[in-house]
Design a protein around this motif. Structure first.
Motif, PDB file in Angstrom:
ATOM      1  N   GLN A  19       3.502   7.805  -5.868  1.00 21.79           N
ATOM      2  CA  GLN A  19       3.337   9.217  -5.517  1.00 21.79           C
ATOM      3  C   GLN A  19       3.244  10.041  -6.801  1.00 21.79           C
ATOM      4  OE1 GLN A  19       3.138   9.858  -1.851  1.00 21.79           O
ATOM      5  NE2 GLN A  19       2.742   7.723  -2.412  1.00 21.79           N
ATOM      6  N   ALA A  20       2.852  11.300  -6.655  1.00 19.10           N
ATOM      7  CA  ALA A  20       2.581  12.131  -7.832  1.00 19.10           C
ATOM      8  C   ALA A  20       3.769  12.169  -8.795  1.00 19.10           C
ATOM      9  CB  ALA A  20       2.212  13.544  -7.393  1.00 19.10           C
ATOM     10  N   VAL A  21       4.976  12.306  -8.269  1.00 16.30           N
ATOM     11  CA  VAL A  21       6.153  12.373  -9.130  1.00 16.30           C
ATOM     12  C   VAL A  21       6.395  11.046  -9.845  1.00 16.30           C
ATOM     13  CG1 VAL A  21       7.779  11.722  -7.294  1.00 16.30           C
ATOM     14  CG2 VAL A  21       8.573  13.124  -9.213  1.00 16.30           C
ATOM     15  N   GLU A  22       6.014   9.939  -9.200  1.00 19.94           N
ATOM     16  CA  GLU A  22       6.168   8.630  -9.830  1.00 19.94           C
ATOM     17  C   GLU A  22       5.098   8.407 -10.895  1.00 19.94           C
ATOM     18  OE1 GLU A  22       7.982   5.774  -6.373  1.00 19.94           O
ATOM     19  OE2 GLU A  22       5.939   6.492  -6.072  1.00 19.94           O
ATOM     20  N   ARG A  23       3.909   8.896 -10.641  1.00 18.56           N
ATOM     21  CA  ARG A  23       2.806   8.679 -11.599  1.00 18.56           C
ATOM     22  C   ARG A  23       3.086   9.337 -12.943  1.00 18.56           C
ATOM     23  NH1 ARG A  23      -0.339   9.726  -6.744  1.00 18.56           N
ATOM     24  NH2 ARG A  23      -1.112  11.736  -7.488  1.00 18.56           N
TER      25      ARG A  23
END
Length: 371
Positions: free
Chosen positions: A78-82
């Motif tokens: 997800q965006a926060v993980e990327r």
């Protein structure tokens, strides 16, 4: 190698990248494994079970993304993980990049080496790391469709198997591959009137021979597709072009001629969906209605049966994870051309042709990286 598996954070995603049994295999081969605390709670795997298998439990995802050489997940980051990914790190998970330009850009910007489960091939051209989840999703599609057909959920109020004296529901499966075959098995088992469409004569022969008189087959041209869809109670989209966006086979115009309360289940939604009106939904809010047709487009269907799905997935992903951990990504890919097909992104370059073509990036062949 230091390997980590964080807790999945996608909506209602309960699977986990590594089971305790998989951790034990990695540890036995001399690798160190970090698991985020409670990462396995969705499959009833406790932190204590992971510790017993040899893992180190870490608090939160940050240590894994900051220090682990390989990150093993289930769903696309997800965006926060990327934002936490970094150059030189190996990401081993499902990606489905073709319909997801934001994820693709973020992975390119991170410099990560991203190996996608869904494009790893087998010796006969099959997709062995996608197959178990396709089997699960195909079987679940009929369950989901049957529920959506209930009047309380906006459907036509049709029981797929019917009852004595009342005709069964009509189920149309678009695509006779792994998803379609498993969907047809479930629908036939319920006693529905099942039709399978495909463009490959060999696939039609295979499914026709298997189901015999229990299901019908039709060649998937525009006329046959329109006729089947507009008379169906439940339509299951089960098409796949490896690594590429799914073709839009059912148009908005066709929807207007479908039966009120009919249901579309789009199992191809991870690759953008095969119905023109499809948009990804979640297990928290799985359906919506367009032109009186109920759409079920959950992008992580197997996450609802997380224990079954996780163990089925680990059965096929672990051997490659062991090889990558033992040899490093470059030597592992050089030794196995089927695993090499899984490399989608490396150090800011797109290395899978269908993704590059779909999203307008220059394509860097994997073979160039392995010389």
């Amino acid at each position: 190698m230091l390997i980590g598996s964080p807790k999945e954070i996608k909506n209602h995603e309960y699977r986990v990248g590594l089971t305790p049994e998989s951790v034990k295999e990695l540890v036995m081969q001399g690798h160190e494994v970090w698991i985020e605390t409670e990462a396995g709670c969705g499959i009833d795997a406790t932190d204590e079970q992971y510790v017993a298998a040899g893992a180190k439990i870490v608090d939160g995802p940050d240590p894994i993304f900051a220090e682990c050489e390989m990150v093993v997940k289930v769903k696309e980051p997800q965006a926060v993980e990327r934002k936490k990914l970094r150059e030189g790190q190996i990401l081993y998970t499902y990606l489905h990049l073709a319909p997801d330009p934001d994820q693709t850009k973020d992975l390119l910007d991170s410099g990560v080496t991203a190996i996608a489960y869904e494009t790893v091939t087998g010796p006969r051209g099959q997709l062995p790391l996608l197959k178990p989840m396709s089997q699960v999703a195909g079987r679940m599609s009929v369950q989901a469709g049957a529920t959506a057909l209930e009047k309380a959920h906006g459907g036509r109020g049709v029981l797929l198997g019917g009852v004595p004296g009342v005709m069964p529901g009509k189920v149309v499966v678009i695509g006779g591959g792994v998803v379609g075959f498993n969907a047809a098995q479930m629908a036939v088992g319920l006693g529905a009137d099942v039709t399978i469409l495909d463009r490959d004569p060999e696939v039609l022969e295979k499914v026709g021979t298997h189901f015999e008189a229990r299901a019908s087959t039709r060649f998937s041209n525009a006329a046959n597709l329109y006729d089947a869809v507009t008379t169906a109670d439940l339509v299951i989209g089960a098409v796949l072009i490896p690594g590429a966006a799914a073709p839009k086979l059912v148009t908005r115009e066709t929807l207007k001629d479908m039966q009120k309360g009919a249901v579309l289940v789009d199992v191809a939604i991870d690759q953008g969906g095969c119905f023109e009106t499809s948009r990804a939904t979640t297990h928290a809010d799985p359906t919506y209605v367009v032109d009186d047709v109920v759409h079920y487009c959950v992008a992580n269907m197997p996450g609802a049966v997380a224990r079954t799905s996780t163990y089925a997935l680990n059965n096929v992903t672990l051997p490659h994870a062991l090889r990558i951990a033992r040899m490093g990504w470059k030597d592992a890919l050089a030794a196995d051309p089927h695993l090499a097909e899984g490399l989608n992104v490396h150090k800011g370059e797109v290395t899978y042709e269908a993704v590059a073509s779909e999203l307008g990036y220059d394509y860097r062949p994997v073979a160039d990286l392995l010389r």
